[in-house]
Design a protein around this motif. Structure first.
Motif, PDB file in Angstrom:
ATOM      1  N   LEU A 153       0.336 -40.588 -33.399  1.00 44.31           N
ATOM      2  CA  LEU A 153       0.239 -39.864 -32.126  1.00 44.31           C
ATOM      3  C   LEU A 153       1.027 -40.497 -30.987  1.00 44.31           C
ATOM      4  O   LEU A 153       1.405 -39.802 -30.045  1.00 44.31           O
ATOM      5  N   ASP A 154       1.239 -41.805 -31.049  1.00 46.99           N
ATOM      6  CA  ASP A 154       1.922 -42.521 -29.961  1.00 46.99           C
ATOM      7  C   ASP A 154       3.317 -41.922 -29.784  1.00 46.99           C
ATOM      8  O   ASP A 154       4.186 -42.131 -30.641  1.00 46.99           O
ATOM      9  N   GLU A 187      -4.356 -42.402 -24.810  1.00 46.12           N
ATOM     10  CA  GLU A 187      -4.624 -43.483 -23.845  1.00 46.12           C
ATOM     11  C   GLU A 187      -4.209 -44.847 -24.390  1.00 46.12           C
ATOM     12  O   GLU A 187      -3.740 -45.692 -23.642  1.00 46.12           O
ATOM     13  N   GLN A 188      -4.448 -45.098 -25.673  1.00 47.66           N
ATOM     14  CA  GLN A 188      -4.139 -46.388 -26.308  1.00 47.66           C
ATOM     15  C   GLN A 188      -5.008 -47.513 -25.773  1.00 47.66           C
ATOM     16  O   GLN A 188      -4.649 -48.689 -25.895  1.00 47.66           O
ATOM     17  N   ILE A 199      -7.875 -47.929 -30.296  1.00 49.30           N
ATOM     18  CA  ILE A 199      -6.868 -48.554 -31.186  1.00 49.30           C
ATOM     19  C   ILE A 199      -5.532 -47.824 -31.105  1.00 49.30           C
ATOM     20  O   ILE A 199      -5.476 -46.596 -31.212  1.00 49.30           O
ATOM     21  N   SER A 200      -4.443 -48.575 -30.971  1.00 49.47           N
ATOM     22  CA  SER A 200      -3.083 -48.021 -31.045  1.00 49.47           C
ATOM     23  C   SER A 200      -2.117 -49.133 -31.423  1.00 49.47           C
ATOM     24  O   SER A 200      -2.513 -50.293 -31.482  1.00 49.47           O
ATOM     25  N   HIS A 201      -0.844 -48.776 -31.679  1.00 50.69           N
ATOM     26  CA  HIS A 201       0.124 -49.732 -32.238  1.00 50.69           C
ATOM     27  C   HIS A 201      -0.477 -50.337 -33.505  1.00 50.69           C
ATOM     28  O   HIS A 201      -0.399 -51.545 -33.742  1.00 50.69           O
ATOM     29  N   ALA A 202      -1.072 -49.479 -34.307  1.00 45.65           N
ATOM     30  CA  ALA A 202      -1.723 -49.871 -35.569  1.00 45.65           C
ATOM     31  C   ALA A 202      -1.858 -48.600 -36.399  1.00 45.65           C
ATOM     32  O   ALA A 202      -1.928 -47.505 -35.847  1.00 45.65           O
ATOM     33  N   PHE A 203      -1.919 -48.764 -37.736  1.00 44.16           N
ATOM     34  CA  PHE A 203      -2.008 -47.588 -38.599  1.00 44.16           C
ATOM     35  C   PHE A 203      -3.282 -46.787 -38.345  1.00 44.16           C
ATOM     36  O   PHE A 203      -3.325 -45.593 -38.591  1.00 44.16           O
TER      37      PHE A 203
END
Ligand code: GLV
Ligand code: MN
Ligand code: MN
Length: 392
Positions: free
Chosen positions: A86-87, A175-176, A365-369
């Motif tokens: 999604l990022d 939002e991350q 959680i973001s910048h992660a699978f």
């Protein structure tokens, strides 16, 4: 009318380019085969939506509506080395869906937002913050230059896209971070985006035998890095706020072997804060500390180019349109909040009014699978975007 099924189906299709096989993860680094294939697919989707697809020399992909001035919506479609689905992708696919239903809206997917080469490199060049020659000289962690990487897309490049054809830019993003999810909210309207500084630092010592070299005779580059990290954590204490963050996220040791005292340690040093003054004070601490530690231990220290973006505030009238849209689509389930993540909107703010809205990230959680968002929240986000754009 926004079509939630069409929107979600496109989002899942985009994930197929570079799908990692772990959860909904994605590996789609800027200028990789997967990234270029995804951009070609997006260009086709833009054309089907009645937009004119145009790549610029950096590989930024625009879907242009008509001739007259109008809004630009979008984000980026490259990913981190291990990223989520999604990022960036959300903002691009949402822009495409809104452009299908509201005439005169253009779409963009910026290139290298995730900083394989710098910091939001594609939009930095488009906005004039970074000139093409300086950008071309930037290297990734493997020593590939941006000039070499973008050659893979050179045959697609058309004429530059004139920013004057756009009246404003709105970016929908996840939002991350944990705020919306923890508060059970559906929409965030962004007030401002933090500033960032990013610099490579290299310690040079003496490569030597790990069995025979007494501890007091070593000039160990990793030990210097360890001391640097502990010392800045301590020295930052008097300068930072609870929102200030700093990260050593990439380290290479040379020659990286168990039985060799490391002769070289190169690492990334990144820090972010809402105040330029604080970013500058942190820089001074970083430089002084790195030099002191090098001098104490008989090592050399080199600083790479300082990359960075200053904090920016969102445009009040675009923000008001997003707030009104949020209240229509998710009454009582939205709030204002700052962005601790970087976005292309920071660069675009040099050219035109910009605003951003967020939907929640599950568990922050973001910048992660394992990055994810409930589909109901994704659909609410695209609906708020469409409401705001109609209003404008
Ligand atoms: C962009 O993804 C950032 O690092 O905030
Ligand atoms: Mn992003
Ligand atoms: Mn990102």
């Amino acid at each position: 009318m926004i079509d939630p099924d069409r929107f979600l189906s496109d989002l899942h299709m985009l994930r197929q380019f570079g799908a990692s096989g772990v959860g909904k993860g994605v590996v789609r680094r800027a200028y990789s085969q997967a990234d270029i294939a995804a951009r070609d697919w997006l260009a086709g989707r833009m054309a089907q939506a009645g937009l004119s697809p145009r790549f610029d020399a950096m590989g930024n992909l625009f879907g242009l509506a008509g001739e007259g001035p109008g809004l630009l919506l979008g984000s980026h479609s490259d990913s981190q080395p291990e990223g989520g689905w999604l990022d960036g992708a959300l903002g691009v696919i949402a822009a495409l869906e809104v452009a299908r239903v509201v005439p005169g809206v253009s779409v963009v997917s910026f290139q290298d937002e995730e900083g394989r080469f710098g910091v939001t490199t594609g939009s930095a060049v488009w906005s004039g913050l970074l000139d093409q020659d300086s950008a071309d000289a930037l290297t990734d962690h493997d020593g590939v230059t941006l000039a070499q990487a973008r050659a893979a897309m050179a045959d697609r490049a058309g004429a530059p896209v004139d920013p004057a054809r756009f009246t404003g830019f709105i970016e929908l993003h996840i939002e991350q971070g944990p705020t919306l999810d923890a508060e059970g909210l559906q929409i965030g309207v962004v007030t401002d985006i933090v500033g960032i500084r990013d610099m490579g630092i290299t310690y040079g010592g003496q490569q030597n035998h790990a069995g025979t070299t007494p501890m007091h005779l070593r000039r160990d580059a990793f030990q210097a890095l360890g001391a640097f990290n502990a010392t800045i954590n301590d020295r930052f204490r008097n300068v930072v706020t609870p929102r200030t963050v700093w990260t050593i996220g990439h380290v290479t040791l040379h020659p990286n072997a168990s039985s060799i005292v490391p002769g070289r340690a190169r690492f990334s040093m990144q820090w972010r804060d809402a105040e330029i003054d604080r970013l500058d004070r942190m820089e001074a601490i970083i430089r002084d500390t790195a030099q002191e530690i090098a001098a104490e231990r008989g090592l050399s220290v080199d600083f790479g180019p300082m990359l960075g973006l200053n904090p920016v505030a969102m445009d009040p009238s675009l923000r008001a349109a997003l707030e009104a849209g949020a209240e229509t689509v998710s009454p009582g389930r939205w709030r204002n909040l700052p962005s601790g993540a970087l976005h292309d909107a920071t660069n675009v703010a040099r050219l035109m009014p910009v605003a951003m809205l967020f939907v929640p990230s599950i568990g922050g959680i973001s910048h992660a699978f394992d990055e994810d968002t409930d589909e109901a929240d994704l659909v609410a986000g695209v609906r708020v975007l469409a409401e705001a754009v109609r209003h404008l």
